[in-house]
Write an enzyme that holds these catalytic residues in place. Structure first.
Site, PDB file in Angstrom:
ATOM      1  CE  LYS A 182     -19.203  -4.664  24.762  1.00 16.87           C
ATOM      2  NZ  LYS A 182     -18.124  -4.227  23.867  1.00 16.87           N
ATOM      3  CG  ASN A 199      -4.143 -17.268  14.145  1.00 21.56           C
ATOM      4  OD1 ASN A 199      -4.747 -16.416  13.508  1.00 21.56           O
ATOM      5  ND2 ASN A 199      -3.785 -17.110  15.398  1.00 21.56           N
ATOM      6  N   GLY A 200      -2.894 -16.220  11.095  1.00 16.23           N
ATOM      7  CA  GLY A 200      -1.966 -15.115  10.837  1.00 16.23           C
ATOM      8  C   GLY A 200      -2.040 -14.692   9.383  1.00 16.23           C
ATOM      9  CD  GLU A 250     -18.767  -5.245  19.839  1.00 16.21           C
ATOM     10  OE1 GLU A 250     -17.823  -5.791  19.268  1.00 16.21           O
ATOM     11  OE2 GLU A 250     -18.674  -4.755  20.976  1.00 16.21           O
ATOM     12  CG  HIS A 268     -19.853  21.638  17.024  1.00 19.96           C
ATOM     13  ND1 HIS A 268     -19.667  22.990  16.847  1.00 19.96           N
ATOM     14  CD2 HIS A 268     -19.856  21.440  18.357  1.00 19.96           C
ATOM     15  CE1 HIS A 268     -19.536  23.582  18.024  1.00 19.96           C
ATOM     16  NE2 HIS A 268     -19.658  22.652  18.958  1.00 19.96           N
ATOM     17  CB  CYS A 306      -7.562 -18.430  12.406  1.00 14.03           C
ATOM     18  SG  CYS A 306      -8.038 -17.715  10.831  1.00 14.03           S
ATOM     19  NE  ARG A 317      -7.533 -17.989  18.233  1.00 14.69           N
ATOM     20  CZ  ARG A 317      -6.689 -17.141  18.803  1.00 14.69           C
ATOM     21  NH1 ARG A 317      -6.857 -16.822  20.069  1.00 14.69           N
ATOM     22  NH2 ARG A 317      -5.696 -16.623  18.136  1.00 14.69           N
ATOM     23  CE  LYS A 324     -13.089 -12.249  24.245  1.00 16.00           C
ATOM     24  NZ  LYS A 324     -13.795 -10.961  24.242  1.00 16.00           N
ATOM     25  CD  GLU A 368     -17.595  -0.772  25.135  1.00 11.53           C
ATOM     26  OE1 GLU A 368     -16.944  -0.419  24.135  1.00 11.53           O
ATOM     27  OE2 GLU A 368     -17.819  -1.961  25.424  1.00 11.53           O
ATOM     28  CD1 TRP A 375     -13.237 -13.289  11.910  1.00  5.80           C
ATOM     29  CD2 TRP A 375     -11.296 -12.477  11.171  1.00  5.80           C
ATOM     30  NE1 TRP A 375     -13.350 -11.924  11.848  1.00  5.80           N
ATOM     31  CE2 TRP A 375     -12.173 -11.393  11.394  1.00  5.80           C
ATOM     32  CE3 TRP A 375     -10.015 -12.195  10.695  1.00  5.80           C
ATOM     33  CZ2 TRP A 375     -11.822 -10.072  11.170  1.00  5.80           C
ATOM     34  CZ3 TRP A 375      -9.649 -10.864  10.474  1.00  5.80           C
ATOM     35  CH2 TRP A 375     -10.554  -9.825  10.710  1.00  5.80           C
TER      36      TRP A 375
END
Ligand code: F6R
Length: 603
Positions: A480, A100-101, A483, A499, A2, A27, A598, A476, A74
């Site tokens: 990438k 925001n929160g 996502e 395994h 947000c 955001r 983000k 990583e 968001w």
């Protein structure tokens, strides 16, 4: 997570708010809205969709007034919908709020307010702020007092900004555990979640701390303590990023721009004064236990650094995903926690740091975002100086964090006497060589990687494997890809594959192998075994490697050679480019993948 923005003063408020919203879209981007106060009333427009789309659809440009607030969302509580979008208004529609929160006790507050005749319209936790402000304002007729009482009753995390019909030239805003910054301009003042919102209008900023609120008008800004109501003395800081740095600069997407900025980010990390590096190395030297902490990509950064701490300094400094830290780790006054965070606002990492502090540990943070919460909560801060990172996917910030942590490992190795001056010099030279290695990779390889992406982007199962210090790079690279393309992709140590996961492998799977250089014989030979195992099961084999004569893969991505320890760095960049090109081919949005944000400021 947000984006809040607000402007008090000036003639083109909606135009500037629109620009702030676009700058903060990273955001959150499932819906957005704007509220403008004028002539004793407030007008709100909002809807679901990206900022540019909603701006047109809801004709935001028609709004006029000298004070306004805006928000891009968001969703946490309540699905993305017009009614759940911010701003939210009080029952009498004379107060509008962006938040925001997460308000932890919103259900209880909603019940109390409903009993007192308040009419709720949304499913959000945020709406209680507008209603609670109205409730207290009606009791006292004093908005500052209403804010203080509201803050006293809110539990959870928040930054909010409000406009009020009866004071149309003022923005009221408050902070507790979510970022909020005031921008001090010439003909207007600003509030925002991040300085990038208003950086083209002013670089002069004032940071709010937790449990502070502020009253911001065209030519004044005053911050107050929520506990006492007393005015707070605040310095104005000057931000040294320029607006151009925060824009796309000719690239089609921020992600590609930031991938290309990596040689510069590496160089900046290498130019951080050695005294700053040594300060953290000394803390590590004095500690009995060092933990490296991060989450998401940043966790993989610490995972790689964990290998470098062991290999270079001879120190086992476990890498812990911040969200698990308090469940897993013993902490006392002999512990050092080094937290890594691009945004400096990540809830999980901040909470882990607070847990560490509460148990007596020393804390240090390596952070990219200037003035972020983490920079003010730890004992020692090291700013990475990678410049603003706008794409939701972390690239240049992550690479620069790896360089910083490697430099700390080198410095620690020297302090412990486990690294000779020659070995130190060789490592430092190799780190500097990375600037050129990455330049060459970015000059020569993207066209080639795009062609490989074209041949494999339609596969729907992906596996990335690596051994030793190549393993975190494999994890990583898989992150990438998943996502930004939404394709299921697993990353794992090569040795782990047999395994269990090996049963997934068939001709429908792409297996990307991060192949060490042959000079690292043990790693090379072990990885070769994985290649045979996957080949015999029909996987489409893609090799990230350094040998133009290698003939074992179906697709070769040959990378410019780096020091064997730093081979994961070009591999990471190749992984970023592969993910970017697959996203473009699959028509995904590279800068704003679905469901992400983000700066993850919630639990
Ligand atoms: C992935 C990504 C995230 C972040 C994570 C931590 O590309 O960017 O996984 O790495 O949310 O963020 P910071 O570094 O801001 O603490």
């Amino acid at each position: 997570m947000c984006g809040i923005s607000g402007i008090a003063g000036g003639s083109d408020v909606t135009k500037r708010l629109y620009s702030c919203m676009l700058n903060l879209e990273y955001r959150g981007y499932d819906s957005c809205g704007m509220a403008v106060a004028s002539g004793g009333a407030i007008e709100v427009r909002k809807n679901i969709g990206r900022v540019a789309e909603v701006f047109e659809k809801e004709r935001f440009a028609e709004l006029s007034g000298e004070t306004g607030i805006a928000h891009s969302r968001w969703a946490t509580h309540g699905a993305p919908s017009k009614v759940n979008s911010h701003p939210h208004t009080s029952s009498d529609e004379r107060i509008a709020v962006v938040h925001n929160g997460i308000i932890a006790n919103y259900v209880k507050l909603k019940e109390m307010l409903t009993e007192n005749g308040h009419n709720f319209r949304s499913e959000t936790d945020s709406e209680v702020i507008a209603q609670l402000l109205e409730f207290h304002h009606k009791k006292h007729g004093n908005f500052a007092r209403a804010i203080r009482e509201t803050m006293e009753e809110l539990e959870g995390t928040y930054a909010f900004a409000a406009v009020v019909a009866e004071s149309p030239d003022v923005i009221f805003c408050a902070r507790n555990k979510n970022p909020l910054i005031i921008g001090v301009g010439k003909d207007a003042n600003y509030v925002a979640s991040d300085v990038v919102a208003f950086i083209e209008y002013t670089k002069n900023v004032v940071y709010l701390n937790d449990n502070e609120y502020a009253v911001v008008s065209k030519d004044s800004h005053q911050v107050f303590s929520a506990a006492t109501g007393a005015p707070m003395e605040k310095e104005i800081d000057v931000i040294n990023w320029d607006a151009e740095q925060a824009k796309k600069g000719g690239y089609p997407h921020f992600l590609l721009k930031e991938i290309y900025e990596q040689p510069t980010a590496v160089r900046s990390a290498l130019q951080i004064p050695i005294e700053d590096i040594e300060r953290i190395a000394k803390m590590a030297q004095d500690a009995e236990q060092v933990y490296l902490l991060g989450v998401g990509t940043t966790f993989y950064v610490t995972m790689l650094a964990q290998y470098y701490f062991k290999e270079i300094a001879g120190v086992f400094a476990p890498s812990i995903s911040s969200d698990e830290f308090s469940y897993l780790c013993n902490v006392d006054e002999k512990t050092l926690v080094i937290a890594i965070s691009q945004s400096g606002e990540t809830f999980d990492t901040l909470e882990a740091l607070r847990y560490a502090k509460a148990n007596g540990a020393k804390t240090a943070a390596i952070v990219n975002a200037l003035g972020s919460s983490m920079t003010r909560e730890v004992d020692e801060v090291l700013m990475q100086g990678a410049g603003p990172e706008k794409s939701v996917l972390s690239t240049k910030a992550a690479l620069s964090q790896i360089i910083v942590l490697t430099r700390i490992a080198i410095s620690l190795g020297e302090m412990r006497g486990s690294l000779s001056a020659d070995a130190r010099d060789e490592l430092n030279t190799s780190l500097w060589e990375l600037v050129d290695v990455l330049r060459r990779l970015l000059d020569e390889k993207p066209g080639f990687i795009r062609r490989v992406a074209k041949r494999i982007s339609s596969y729907t199962k992906w596996l990335f494997i690596g051994r030793g210090y190549h393993m975190p790079a494999a994890l990583e690279a898989a992150l990438k890809l998943k996502e930004v393309t939404y394709i299921p992709a697993e990353g794992m140590p090569g040795g782990f594959m047999k395994h269990g996961p090996i049963s997934m492998i068939d001709e429908d799977m792409v297996a990307v192998v991060l192949m060490p250089t042959p000079e690292n014989e043990r790693l090379y030979n072990s990885t070769l075994i994985n290649v045979s195992e996957m080949k015999s099961r029909g996987a489409k084999l893609v090799g990230f490697h350094f040998n133009p004569d290698e003939k074992i893969f179906d697709e070769d991505i040959v990378l410019p050679k780096a020091h064997y320890l730093f081979a994961p760095i070009p591999e990471l960049v190749a992984g970023q480019l592969l993910a970017y090109f697959c996203a473009i081919l699959l028509k995904r949005h590279p800068d704003n993948p679905r469901g992400l944000a983000k700066s993850v400021t919630v639990e």
